[in-house]
Design an enzyme around this catalytic site. Structure first.
Site, PDB file in Angstrom:
ATOM      1  N   ASN A 115       0.873  -1.176   0.000  1.00  0.00           N
ATOM      2  CA  ASN A 115       0.000   0.000   0.000  1.00  0.00           C
ATOM      3  C   ASN A 115       0.907   1.222   0.000  1.00  0.00           C
ATOM      4  OD1 ASN A 115      -1.509   2.279   0.896  1.00  0.00           O
ATOM      5  ND2 ASN A 115      -3.096   0.937   1.708  1.00  0.00           N
TER       6      ASN A 115
ATOM      7  N   GLU B 179      -3.935   1.910  -2.882  1.00  0.00           N
ATOM      8  CA  GLU B 179      -4.048   3.342  -2.568  1.00  0.00           C
ATOM      9  C   GLU B 179      -3.174   4.180  -3.497  1.00  0.00           C
ATOM     10  OE1 GLU B 179      -5.305   5.426   1.212  1.00  0.00           O
ATOM     11  OE2 GLU B 179      -4.110   3.772   2.024  1.00  0.00           O
TER      12      GLU B 179
ATOM     13  N   ASP C 223      -4.085  -5.018   0.757  1.00  0.00           N
ATOM     14  CA  ASP C 223      -4.433  -4.440   2.043  1.00  0.00           C
ATOM     15  C   ASP C 223      -5.857  -4.867   2.362  1.00  0.00           C
ATOM     16  OD1 ASP C 223      -5.143  -2.903   4.206  1.00  0.00           O
ATOM     17  OD2 ASP C 223      -4.607  -0.971   3.306  1.00  0.00           O
TER      18      ASP C 223
ATOM     19  N   ASN D 272      -7.318  -4.608   5.338  1.00  0.00           N
ATOM     20  CA  ASN D 272      -7.915  -3.803   6.397  1.00  0.00           C
ATOM     21  C   ASN D 272      -8.624  -4.678   7.436  1.00  0.00           C
ATOM     22  OD1 ASN D 272      -7.371  -0.963   6.306  1.00  0.00           O
ATOM     23  ND2 ASN D 272      -8.488  -0.860   4.362  1.00  0.00           N
TER      24      ASN D 272
ATOM     25  N   ASP E 113      -1.924  -6.332   5.891  1.00  0.00           N
ATOM     26  CA  ASP E 113      -1.580  -6.646   4.505  1.00  0.00           C
ATOM     27  C   ASP E 113      -1.290  -8.142   4.419  1.00  0.00           C
ATOM     28  OD1 ASP E 113      -1.123  -3.737   3.264  1.00  0.00           O
ATOM     29  OD2 ASP E 113      -0.268  -3.797   5.287  1.00  0.00           O
TER      30      ASP E 113
ATOM     31  N   ASP F  27       2.714   4.581   5.277  1.00  0.00           N
ATOM     32  CA  ASP F  27       2.529   4.032   6.625  1.00  0.00           C
ATOM     33  C   ASP F  27       2.442   2.505   6.612  1.00  0.00           C
ATOM     34  OD1 ASP F  27       0.115   4.262   5.302  1.00  0.00           O
ATOM     35  OD2 ASP F  27      -0.864   5.464   6.844  1.00  0.00           O
ATOM     36  N   HIS F  28       2.473   1.900   5.429  1.00  0.00           N
ATOM     37  CA  HIS F  28       2.568   0.456   5.270  1.00  0.00           C
ATOM     38  C   HIS F  28       3.991   0.094   4.858  1.00  0.00           C
ATOM     39  CE1 HIS F  28      -1.884  -0.523   4.937  1.00  0.00           C
ATOM     40  NE2 HIS F  28      -1.887   0.795   4.831  1.00  0.00           N
TER      41      HIS F  28
END
Length: 266
Positions: A7, A34, A147, A149, A218, A247-248
């Site tokens: 991501n 993303e 991802d 989530n 992930d 941030d991943h």
């Protein structure tokens, strides 16, 4: 064969980080999420210059998924998750690459919960389960990477008691994830590292990365044909520490050669 999911949290704004990681890690296949870029703004030229053929499903400002293949173009098979023609969010793309079928996905966040965003998350997961049911029994290796989530268990989240009300940790979302796995999908990272503290995401706030206060959201799920070739799995956590990084962190697996068929006794 090395297959990764990442991501990028904005493919154009973080393009230098992506290109640096591609050069360092040299994955054969990459699923990106993303993108946060419309179709015409995807950085195709830069990706091709790095040695990767891309296909992508863009969307302005939000969402967006892509599959990159080192040295050639993926053969796209599906664009958009089947099951709801009215859904215009760019969250799923599927392609054949080097004898492996890859489903790249960006599952909805679902917050706030309860509410329409959480309802959409659960409905999307039902559509994913339906698509996965068509793929799991294929003779060819299939990998569903992205991802999700979803933090499947308490081991997958720092201080789980703080996340009980969050859509990523909701009982309904975790139950749907395990119903997906129960079709015969193998959680690659957890299979090879069953008890380790492994995260793939660290928030930008509260010094989360330095404290290793992360989440594992992930995932790479493998059908039986892919799982039979699984030789490695990990997270390039150091990438999260690079300047202007997502941030991943990139999460990856390695697949060995196709097992030879056993000869029947004469």
């Amino acid at each position: 064969m090395k297959i990764a999911t990442y991501n990028v949290n904005g493919v154009n704004g973080r393009l230098p980080v992506l290109l640096r990681w591609l050069e360092e890690a040299a994955p054969d296949i990459v699923c990106l999420q993303e993108l946060k870029a419309p179709q015409e703004k995807f950085p195709e030229s830069a990706i091709r210059a790095a040695g990767y053929g891309p296909i992508w499903h863009g969307q302005k400002s939000w969402n967006g998924v892509a599959i990159l293949a080192r040295g050639h173009d993926p053969e796209e098979t599906v664009r958009g998750l089947p099951g709801d023609p009215a859904d215009v969010q760019s969250r799923y793309i599927e392609a054949a690459v080097g004898g492996v079928l890859i489903g790249g996905l960006y599952l909805p966040n679902g917050n706030p919960r309860p509410g329409p965003k959480f309802d959409y998350k659960l409905a999307w997961m039902e559509r994913l389960i339906a698509r996965a049911a068509d793929l799991v029994a294929l003779d060819a290796p299939v990998v569903l990477a992205g991802d999700y989530n979803v933090m499947p268990t308490d081991v997958d989240v720092y201080k789980p008691e703080r996340w009980r009300e969050d859509a990523l940790f909701a009982p309904e979302a975790r139950a749907a994830f395990f119903r997906l796995c129960d079709q015969g999908w193998v959680d690659a990272l957890r299979t090879l590292h069953p008890d380790e503290t492994i995260y793939t995401f660290w928030d930008y706030f509260r010094n989360a990365y330095a404290r290793n206060a992360g989440l594992r959201i992930d995932h790479l799920l493998l059908n039986a044909a892919a799982a039979a070739r699984l030789t490695g799995a990990g997270v390039d956590a150091h990438v999260r520490g690079w300047e202007k990084s997502s941030d991943h962190a990139p999460t990856w697996i390695t697949l060995g050669p196709k097992p030879r068929a056993r000869r029947r006794p004469a």
